[in-house]
Write an enzyme that holds these catalytic residues in place. Sequence first.
Site, PDB file in Angstrom:
ATOM      1  N   ASP A  46       0.842  -1.202   0.000  1.00 43.28           N
ATOM      2  CA  ASP A  46       0.000   0.000   0.000  1.00 43.28           C
ATOM      3  C   ASP A  46       0.878   1.253   0.000  1.00 43.28           C
ATOM      4  OD1 ASP A  46       0.833  -0.211   2.638  1.00 43.28           O
ATOM      5  OD2 ASP A  46      -1.151   0.077   3.524  1.00 43.28           O
ATOM      6  N   SER A  47       2.213   1.039   0.032  1.00 46.56           N
ATOM      7  CA  SER A  47       3.149   2.148  -0.226  1.00 46.56           C
ATOM      8  C   SER A  47       2.888   2.747  -1.604  1.00 46.56           C
ATOM      9  CB  SER A  47       4.604   1.655  -0.127  1.00 46.56           C
ATOM     10  OG  SER A  47       4.783   0.489  -0.906  1.00 46.56           O
ATOM     11  N   ASP A  85      -1.111  -6.090  -0.346  1.00 53.45           N
ATOM     12  CA  ASP A  85      -1.402  -5.448   0.943  1.00 53.45           C
ATOM     13  C   ASP A  85      -2.885  -5.183   1.094  1.00 53.45           C
ATOM     14  OD1 ASP A  85       0.387  -4.869   2.967  1.00 53.45           O
ATOM     15  OD2 ASP A  85       1.271  -3.162   1.910  1.00 53.45           O
ATOM     16  N   GLU A 184       9.349  -4.666  10.428  1.00 53.23           N
ATOM     17  CA  GLU A 184       9.759  -3.339   9.943  1.00 53.23           C
ATOM     18  C   GLU A 184      10.205  -2.446  11.105  1.00 53.23           C
ATOM     19  OE1 GLU A 184       7.104  -1.324   7.245  1.00 53.23           O
ATOM     20  OE2 GLU A 184       8.316   0.507   7.286  1.00 53.23           O
TER      21      GLU A 184
HETATM   22  O1  KIV Z   1       3.488  -1.074   1.721  1.00 47.69           O
HETATM   23  C1  KIV Z   1       4.635  -1.544   1.643  1.00 47.69           C
HETATM   24  O2  KIV Z   1       5.370  -1.329   0.670  1.00 47.69           O
HETATM   25  C2  KIV Z   1       5.115  -2.366   2.748  1.00 47.69           C
HETATM   26  C3  KIV Z   1       6.545  -2.819   2.721  1.00 47.69           C
HETATM   27  C4  KIV Z   1       7.457  -1.683   2.840  1.00 47.69           C
HETATM   28  C5  KIV Z   1       6.824  -3.881   3.699  1.00 47.69           C
HETATM   29  O3  KIV Z   1       4.382  -2.660   3.627  1.00 47.69           O
END
Ligand code: KIV
Length: 254
Positions: A46-47, A85, A184
Amino acid sequence: MSRKKTILDIQKMKVDGEKIAMLTCYDYPTARIMDACGVDVILIGDSAGVVVAGYENTLPVTMDEMLYHTRAVMRANPKALVAADMPFMSYQIDIADARRNAGRMLKEGGAAAVKIEGGVNIAPVIAALVEIDIPVVAHIGLTPQSIHRMGGYKVQGKKGEQAERILEDAVAVQNAGAFAVVLEGIPQGLAARITETLTIPTIGIGAGAGCDGQVLVIHDILGLCEKYSPKFVKRYADAAALISGAVTSYISEV
Ligand code: KIV
C-alpha cells in the site's frame, strides 16, 4: 525455477538457509523486469499510495486502488509469489469484512496471499483468513498504517518492555497461521531474536541483516521517490536522473 513459487517454496527457503528477496511492485512493466531478475516475492504494497499516487501516508489507499495495482502486476504472469497489501480499514472492522476484502485480492486481483499489519490485536483476523485458505503475510514492528498512534515513522521496540511486546506479536501471528512475517523498523538484535524464535520466515525492512529475507520499496532502491526514502535504504540506481536526462533531451530535440 520454471513454475510459480508457492508459500511452501518460501517457507522451505528458511529451512534451507536461503535468503528471501522481496520487492514491492505496482505495475506491469516493472513486474516483468523484476520477475525476469528472479525476485522471490512481489509485494503490491500500500506504499503505492505514497510513491505512486503521491498521498502523504498509506491511510487513504482504497481496495479499488490496491486491486488496480494487483491486476496490473498479475498481467505480467510472474513466477514470484505475489502478495497484496490489505489497505487501512479493509480488515479492521470485523471478520466478515476482512474475509470479503482479502478474498477480493485473490479472486479479482489474482494474488496468492495478502499482507496485513498488526500483531496480537490482529491475530484473530489472520486465523479467520487462513481458515478459509487465504495465505497471510503478517507485518509487525513499525506498521505504517499506525502512523498516528506511533507519532511518526519511528523505530519500535527499542526499550525492553516494548521489545517483549513485539516478540509476543511475532509469536501470535505465527500461531494464528501467518506463513511469513515482515519485521519493519525494529532493532537488529530484536529482529535476529524473533528470526531464531519463529519457524516461519521473517522478512526485514530496516531491521538488520539477521532476518530470513529482506523487502524494500522499488521506488526507493531506484531513486525515484527521494521525498519519502528512509535512511536505511541502499539506492541501487538514480532513475530520477535517468528520466530527467531523457526528458530534457527529448524536449531539446523537439
Ligand atoms: O506497503 C509496503 O510497501 C510495505 C513494505 C514496505 C513492507 O508494507
